[in-house]
Write a protein that holds these residues in place. Structure first.
Motif, PDB file in Angstrom:
ATOM      1  N   ASN A 788       0.789  -1.220   0.143  1.00  0.00           N
ATOM      2  CA  ASN A 788      -0.149   0.043  -0.033  1.00  0.00           C
ATOM      3  C   ASN A 788       0.860   1.226  -0.002  1.00  0.00           C
ATOM      4  OD1 ASN A 788      -2.931  -0.639   0.025  1.00  0.00           O
ATOM      5  ND2 ASN A 788      -2.206  -1.902   1.650  1.00  0.00           N
ATOM      6  N   LEU A 789       1.967   1.286   0.579  1.00  0.00           N
ATOM      7  CA  LEU A 789       3.095   2.518   0.640  1.00  0.00           C
ATOM      8  C   LEU A 789       3.517   2.478  -0.818  1.00  0.00           C
ATOM      9  CD1 LEU A 789       4.560   4.572   2.027  1.00  0.00           C
ATOM     10  CD2 LEU A 789       6.413   2.988   2.387  1.00  0.00           C
ATOM     11  N   TYR A 790       3.671   1.505  -1.472  1.00  0.00           N
ATOM     12  CA  TYR A 790       4.151   1.415  -2.843  1.00  0.00           C
ATOM     13  C   TYR A 790       3.179   2.087  -3.751  1.00  0.00           C
ATOM     14  CZ  TYR A 790       6.142  -0.318  -7.176  1.00  0.00           C
ATOM     15  OH  TYR A 790       6.872  -0.583  -8.634  1.00  0.00           O
ATOM     16  N   CYS A 791       1.877   1.714  -3.468  1.00  0.00           N
ATOM     17  CA  CYS A 791       0.740   2.215  -4.194  1.00  0.00           C
ATOM     18  C   CYS A 791       0.549   3.764  -4.051  1.00  0.00           C
ATOM     19  CB  CYS A 791      -0.463   1.311  -3.817  1.00  0.00           C
ATOM     20  SG  CYS A 791      -1.851   2.276  -4.608  1.00  0.00           S
ATOM     21  N   ILE A 792       1.015   4.152  -2.950  1.00  0.00           N
ATOM     22  CA  ILE A 792       0.841   5.509  -2.440  1.00  0.00           C
ATOM     23  C   ILE A 792       1.849   6.268  -3.287  1.00  0.00           C
ATOM     24  CG2 ILE A 792       0.988   7.307  -0.864  1.00  0.00           C
ATOM     25  CD1 ILE A 792      -0.267   5.334   1.153  1.00  0.00           C
ATOM     26  N   LYS A 833      -3.763   3.544   8.465  1.00  0.00           N
ATOM     27  CA  LYS A 833      -3.827   4.860   7.536  1.00  0.00           C
ATOM     28  C   LYS A 833      -3.182   4.542   6.189  1.00  0.00           C
ATOM     29  CE  LYS A 833      -2.995   9.805   7.410  1.00  0.00           C
ATOM     30  NZ  LYS A 833      -2.328  11.068   8.223  1.00  0.00           N
ATOM     31  N   ILE A 834      -1.845   4.082   6.136  1.00  0.00           N
ATOM     32  CA  ILE A 834      -1.019   3.697   4.968  1.00  0.00           C
ATOM     33  C   ILE A 834      -2.004   2.755   3.967  1.00  0.00           C
ATOM     34  CG2 ILE A 834       0.667   2.531   3.977  1.00  0.00           C
ATOM     35  CD1 ILE A 834       2.379   3.723   6.189  1.00  0.00           C
ATOM     36  N   CYS A 835      -2.547   1.494   4.622  1.00  0.00           N
ATOM     37  CA  CYS A 835      -3.393   0.742   4.029  1.00  0.00           C
ATOM     38  C   CYS A 835      -4.517   1.307   3.460  1.00  0.00           C
ATOM     39  CB  CYS A 835      -3.686  -0.563   4.808  1.00  0.00           C
ATOM     40  SG  CYS A 835      -2.328  -1.468   5.176  1.00  0.00           S
ATOM     41  N   ALA A 836      -5.212   2.161   4.322  1.00  0.00           N
ATOM     42  CA  ALA A 836      -6.518   2.732   3.799  1.00  0.00           C
ATOM     43  C   ALA A 836      -6.399   3.570   2.697  1.00  0.00           C
ATOM     44  CB  ALA A 836      -6.933   3.518   4.920  1.00  0.00           C
ATOM     45  N   VAL A 837      -5.689   4.433   2.553  1.00  0.00           N
ATOM     46  CA  VAL A 837      -5.051   5.484   1.683  1.00  0.00           C
ATOM     47  C   VAL A 837      -4.777   4.513   0.427  1.00  0.00           C
ATOM     48  CG1 VAL A 837      -3.498   7.274   0.824  1.00  0.00           C
ATOM     49  CG2 VAL A 837      -4.419   7.178   2.923  1.00  0.00           C
ATOM     50  N   GLY A 838      -3.739   3.543   0.429  1.00  0.00           N
ATOM     51  CA  GLY A 838      -3.395   2.772  -0.722  1.00  0.00           C
ATOM     52  C   GLY A 838      -4.740   1.937  -1.257  1.00  0.00           C
ATOM     53  N   ILE A 839      -5.546   1.360  -0.541  1.00  0.00           N
ATOM     54  CA  ILE A 839      -6.529   0.833  -1.032  1.00  0.00           C
ATOM     55  C   ILE A 839      -7.467   1.571  -1.641  1.00  0.00           C
ATOM     56  CG2 ILE A 839      -8.489  -0.629  -0.439  1.00  0.00           C
ATOM     57  CD1 ILE A 839      -6.836  -2.053   1.774  1.00  0.00           C
ATOM     58  N   THR A 840      -7.708   2.837  -1.157  1.00  0.00           N
ATOM     59  CA  THR A 840      -8.603   3.820  -1.699  1.00  0.00           C
ATOM     60  C   THR A 840      -7.969   4.079  -3.175  1.00  0.00           C
ATOM     61  OG1 THR A 840      -9.246   4.920   0.216  1.00  0.00           O
ATOM     62  CG2 THR A 840      -9.252   6.177  -1.595  1.00  0.00           C
ATOM     63  N   LYS A 841      -6.733   4.211  -3.262  1.00  0.00           N
ATOM     64  CA  LYS A 841      -6.057   4.538  -4.474  1.00  0.00           C
ATOM     65  C   LYS A 841      -6.418   3.248  -5.424  1.00  0.00           C
ATOM     66  CE  LYS A 841      -2.340   7.638  -3.775  1.00  0.00           C
ATOM     67  NZ  LYS A 841      -2.426   8.623  -4.695  1.00  0.00           N
ATOM     68  N   SER A 864     -14.039  -4.626   2.332  1.00  0.00           N
ATOM     69  CA  SER A 864     -12.580  -5.009   3.300  1.00  0.00           C
ATOM     70  C   SER A 864     -12.162  -3.604   3.847  1.00  0.00           C
ATOM     71  CB  SER A 864     -11.646  -5.782   2.938  1.00  0.00           C
ATOM     72  OG  SER A 864     -10.852  -4.923   1.779  1.00  0.00           O
ATOM     73  N   LEU A 865     -12.105  -2.525   3.084  1.00  0.00           N
ATOM     74  CA  LEU A 865     -11.632  -1.331   3.675  1.00  0.00           C
ATOM     75  C   LEU A 865     -12.545  -0.708   4.623  1.00  0.00           C
ATOM     76  CD1 LEU A 865      -9.888   1.151   3.653  1.00  0.00           C
ATOM     77  CD2 LEU A 865     -10.725   2.151   1.413  1.00  0.00           C
ATOM     78  N   ILE A 866     -13.962  -0.553   4.533  1.00  0.00           N
ATOM     79  CA  ILE A 866     -14.744  -0.258   5.586  1.00  0.00           C
ATOM     80  C   ILE A 866     -14.726  -0.979   6.576  1.00  0.00           C
ATOM     81  CG2 ILE A 866     -17.352  -0.077   5.878  1.00  0.00           C
ATOM     82  CD1 ILE A 866     -17.759   0.608   3.022  1.00  0.00           C
ATOM     83  N   GLY A 867     -14.371  -2.358   6.543  1.00  0.00           N
ATOM     84  CA  GLY A 867     -13.990  -3.204   7.783  1.00  0.00           C
ATOM     85  C   GLY A 867     -12.944  -2.826   8.301  1.00  0.00           C
ATOM     86  N   LEU A 868     -11.780  -2.647   7.903  1.00  0.00           N
ATOM     87  CA  LEU A 868     -10.601  -1.938   8.331  1.00  0.00           C
ATOM     88  C   LEU A 868     -10.728  -0.626   9.373  1.00  0.00           C
ATOM     89  CD1 LEU A 868      -7.521  -2.195   8.458  1.00  0.00           C
ATOM     90  CD2 LEU A 868      -7.364  -0.537   6.877  1.00  0.00           C
ATOM     91  N   PHE A 869     -11.793   0.131   8.602  1.00  0.00           N
ATOM     92  CA  PHE A 869     -12.196   1.293   9.740  1.00  0.00           C
ATOM     93  C   PHE A 869     -12.975   1.086  10.812  1.00  0.00           C
ATOM     94  CE2 PHE A 869     -12.161   3.828   5.382  1.00  0.00           C
ATOM     95  CZ  PHE A 869     -10.854   4.367   5.526  1.00  0.00           C
TER      96      PHE A 869
END
Length: 964
Positions: A788-792, A833-841, A864-869
């Motif tokens: 996810n960091l790579y994605c960002i 937060k990193i994973c949330a922003v990466g998955i959003t992308k 899965s992202l909403i689940g993470l939240f």
């Protein structure tokens, strides 16, 4: 010309072939057989069999002699040489042969210590790491060591006994089933030198039963031990008691017999600690009658330890509810108090001798509760045990004794000071119901007025002008403050602070050590709202004299490396903060001089740790006020650091790297040239072979990447493969893979993209190989944060393309098999937060997610992202996953010790780019729906479950946007 200490210099190492192989070597293969050309730092251990020859024994003797040389130039190369050959087959057998056959007793002792340390370093088999001792050597050691231990002089016997207990912790009983039988058979020898060797070894093996958690595995082991050991131990106990009567007038015989009885008592205590076994319940009369005999035995030769063990057992019995009736009678209580407790509270001649001549051991016993029991502590434990059910009657009985003792003291203090000492000890025992090292007394006897006793009987001694008069009473008073600091009101503690500072000048090591320890403990106390009880402003009037006396105390005889004083220095810095800045130039000079002195021969790990903490505090406090001052610290420290690194002082290297990280992170601009000169050396394989170096080295490399990535890319581009080689080595290890990801994340975040372009695909192939071969929860969590960091950093499309470039449709497999089902396991606010922003992308900036077969994964990914939240973190770990913490790696190899005051601030690579990931998701979905109207609401409403849809509508509402 310096002697050649290379491997080839020793006759028994000729022909050693160095070979790198396996996944820890230079190449890794996936299904595509892609070669990963990273230079991996690996220093292989030798695998050559060393002959058990006279020539090799002679060579080993010479090197062992050199390890005893006080000159580091001779000693260190010899130590390095022995370390370099210890991986060879037969090396431990050569050591055992030497300690059996050598004529020189010094060499025999040296060989035994070297062997024990070798076993401690290497016996444990660590998952994912090569077996450091070959099976043939393991079998030969276990076959011979018990006999060799029992036939050796006591000094060597103790070393080999320790080695047996280390092996036993790993191998007994499953891999060493005949150990107990071999030991028990030796009871028949009648030779108490042999019998004591067996008892000492058994004690080292069984004493862990006192603190292990209950489990079926533990019960099974204890039952096995009891079946083999309980009856022979009982018979030995009876026979030894009888021999004590037979030899009642033979001092030398009694010394040996009593040493056996002490060990037997300790074994009895260990075997009965978890529960009362049926065998001992059936034979309780035998044991209790003989314990009673020992308690009432009036023989001047009786050893303190034996009585203390018997009292200790009585203390454990009286705490158990089902034995309460044995102590209910007032006459019984009075008899125990008068005849057992009071006489054993006395400050004995042996205590006085230890106080004056062996202060380190006295402090260890008194403050830390060492394994070596004393009569006083045993009596104190008995008081506490009796107070559990009979607090009122016991307090009443002892109140009279305390008053009587204090009256005797008042008649003639210089003669009767021991009466007051006993009174203070008795009050302390009575009042202490619950105690911890961290907080002192946490529960006190309400029937004892602690403040009144403090004002009337403690303060007067501490206010006396002569700090060297009545040192034992001074130590008693300081200890009283230390342990009752939570019960004595703050105003009285404030009065005592300058008195304690004054006692830092006392000649008695015990007194000035206790003063330092009391100050350190008081400076950690917490008041309302968990704020520090004492503020810097309250201590400000004493700053100069406090710092002066603390550093002067380090010059007193016996305290040059006193860990309590250094800890007090560290704690004073931490409490006083900016108030110490005017004194820093002097303080850092003194600390640097001390560092240089102790680096010649580090021997006190706690002292060293607190010294480095104090150095870090000096840097943090000063550079917070004036960042430019970092240069002054570098000038003061780098010469010493260079000497430590050049001399390979293993104990200090992890600390040096942590302090250097702190200094480098303080620089606001580019990396100074002095640091860049060090950079290539940080990639040397030998540094990474020591597990204790790894966290500190990774942290330092992260600091280099954070502050000087452009410099590395331009001036040290040839070192990037070495940097990635370090990453490759680390992710191959289950213990250190998270450190590999720390390094990789810094490379991705900070290095210019073009400098790592050619390596990106190989990085992902390596990670997939590890996933294929050994997928663990820890690795998955780190992998998710990384991708996810790579994605960002590089964009969602770049992530999809690199996955599918390795293997068609791999992107979909990663989403379906890893990201969607495992994202709930990610922990930590920044990581989430990193994973949330990466998955959003991935959801909103990756065209293939909307237009290909990957579209079916779009809604499950959003779910899965909403689940993470919103859902609780999934912290389940499969039963088969047991990780070895870095701190748990066996042996004397320096373990990593984190410096609290060199700690890295939590870094958020997303930063202000996204403040609220939920709002960011809503805004990004709105933007996507604007680009393709109608599709997003349709996908959301048709596939998202009702609860997730409700959460999503809340995000959209909070962001004031809608889906078009």
């Amino acid at each position: 010309m310096r002697p050649d200490h290379s491997l080839a210099a020793a006759p028994f190492c000729r022909g050693l072939n160095v070979r790198w192989s396996g996944s820890r070597g230079g190449y890794c293969r996936l299904r595509s057989a892609a070669v990963i050309p990273f230079s991996v730092p690996v220093t292989p251990r030798g695998s050559v069999a060393m002959e058990l020859s006279d020539a090799n024994l002679q060579t080993l003797t010479e090197y062992l002699k050199k390890t005893l040389d006080p000159d580091p130039a001779i000693r260190r190369p010899a130590e390095k040489f022995l370390e370099s050959v210890e991986g060879n087959q037969n090396y431990p057998l050569l050591l055992l042969t030497l300690l059996e056959k050598a004529q020189d007793n010094v060499i025999k002792v040296c060989a035994s210590v070297t062997f024990k340390n070798y076993i401690k370093r290497n016996w444990r088999i660590v998952e994912d790491e090569p077996n450091k001792i070959c099976e043939a050597d393991r079998a030969a050691i276990k076959a011979n060591i018990v006999h060799l231990m029992l036939s050796s002089p006591e000094q060597i016997q103790k070393q080999l006994s320790d080695a047996i207990s280390i092996i036993g912790r790993e191998d007994f009983p499953q891999k060493w089933p005949d150990l107990l039988t071999e030991m028990v058979n030796r009871f028949q020898s009648g030779d108490f030198h042999v019998i004591n060797g067996v008892l000492r070894t058994a004690h080292s093996l069984f004493k862990r039963y006192r603190h292990e958690f209950k489990s079926n595995e533990l019960w099974t082991e204890i039952k096995l031990v009891l079946d083999a050991f309980a009856l022979p131990l009982t018979n030995l106990f009876k026979a030894t008691i009888e021999l004590c009567s037979t030899h009642a007038n033979d001092a030398s015989a009694l010394r040996i017999l009593f040493s056996s009885l002490i060990l037997i008592s300790k074994l009895f205590y260990s075997l009965n600690f978890q529960d009362l076994p049926e065998f001992f319940e059936d034979n309780m009369e035998t044991w209790m009658n003989n314990f009673h005999t020992l308690l009432t035995l009036d023989n001047k030769l009786l050893q303190t330890d034996l009585v203390s063990n018997a009292i200790q057992f009585l203390a454990s019995v009286c705490e158990r509810p089902h034995y309460k009736n044995l102590f209910e009678d007032q006459n019984t209580l009075t008899s125990i108090c008068e005849k057992v407790i009071v006489p054993n509270m006395e400050f004995r001649a042996a205590d006085e001798e230890a106080f004056e001549d062996n202060s380190e051991e006295y402090i260890r016993r008194d403050l830390e509760g060492s394994d070596i029991d004393t009569r006083r502590r045993a009596a104190c434990d008995l008081v506490r045990g009796l107070c559990k059910f009979f607090e009122g009657p016991v307090t009443g009985i002892f109140s009279g004794y305390v008053n009587s003792m204090l009256q005797e003291y008042a008649k003639n203090p210089s003669v009767n000071w021991k009466h007051k000492d006993a009174a203070i000890y008795l009050v302390t025992s009575l009042a202490s119901k619950a105690q911890t090292q961290k907080h002192g007394i946490t529960q006190a006897n309400e029937l004892v007025n602690l403040t009144e006793f403090f004002v009337n009987h403690i303060l007067p001694d501490l206010k006396a002008a002569n700090v060297n008069e009545f040192p034992v009473l001074k130590a008693d008073g300081i200890k009283y403050i230390m342990i009752f600091r939570n019960q004595v009101p703050k105003e009285h503690l404030l009065v005592s602070i300058p008195l304690l500072i004054n006692h830092l000048q006392a000649e008695s090591t015990v007194v000035h050590t206790y003063a330092a320890h009391a100050l350190e403990r008081m400076f950690t106390m917490r008041g309302p709202n968990n704020a520090a009880l004492f503020t810097a402003a309250e201590i400000a009037p004493f700053v100069e004299i406090l710092l002066t006396n603390l550093f002067k105390a380090l010059t007193l005889p016996g305290s040059s490396e006193n860990e309590y004083i250094m800890k007090a220095i560290m704690r004073s810095f931490s409490l006083l903060r900016e108030a110490i800045i005017p004194y820093i130039p002097t303080l850092i000079t003194q600390l640097t001089q001390k560092l240089l002195a102790v680096s010649k021969n580090p021997s006190k790990p706690h002292f060293n740790h607190y010294m480095f903490e104090a150095i870090c505090l000096s840097i943090r406090i000063t550079c917070k006020a004036n960042p430019a001052a970092v240069v002054n610290f570098e000038e003061a420290l780098f010469l010493v650091f260079t000497e430590i690194l050049q001399n390979d002082v293993q104990e200090f290297i992890p600390y040096v790297f942590q302090v250097m990280s702190l200094l480098l992170e303080t620089h606001k601009n580019d990396i100074p040239s002095s640091y860049m000169a060090l950079f290539p050396h940080l990639l040397q394989p030998v540094l990474w072979e020591r597990t204790g170096n790894i966290p500190a080295l990774v942290r330092l490399l992260q600091a280099f990447l954070e502050r000087g990535s452009t410099t590395i890319a331009s001036a040290a581009a040839d070192k990037i493969p070495g940097l990635l080689g370090v990453f490759q080595k680390l992710i191959a290890s289950k213990a250190n893979d998270h450190q590999g990801f720390y390094l990789l994340n810094s490379i991705i975040e900070h290095m210019p993209p073009e400098s790592v372009d050619q390596y990106r695909k190989q990085i992902f192939i390596l990670l997939f190989q590890r996933l294929q071969n050994s997928k663990t929860t820890k690795f998955i969590k780190s992998f998710l944060v990384f991708i996810n960091l790579y994605c960002i950093k590089y964009g969602a499309l770049a992530l999809q393309e690199i996955f599918d470039g390795i293997q068609p449709k791999m992107f979909g497999m990663v989403l379906e098999k890893i990201i969607i089902p495992e994202i709930q396991k990610v922990s930590g606010n920044v990581e989430k937060k990193i994973c949330a922003v990466g998955i959003t992308k991935l959801l909103t900036e990756c065209p293939p997610m909307m237009d290909t077969e990957y579209t079916k994964l779009w809604t499950p990914l959003l779910q899965s992202l909403i689940g993470l939240f919103e859902l609780p973190e999934d912290n389940t770990i499969p039963d088969e996953e047991h990780f070895i913490d870095i701190e748990d790696t066996p042996g004397y190899q320096t373990a990593f010790s984190q410096l609290a005051f060199a700690g890295k601030k939590e870094h958020d690579p997303v930063g202000q780019m996204v403040n609220n990931p939920r709002i960011h998701l809503a805004q990004s979905l709105h933007k996507l729906s604007t680009a393709c109207p109608g599709r997003v609401p349709s996908m959301v409403s048709s596939s998202l479950n009702a609860e997730a849809l409700q959460y999503l509508q809340g995000y959209l509402q909070a962001a004031s946007v809608t889906l078009l």
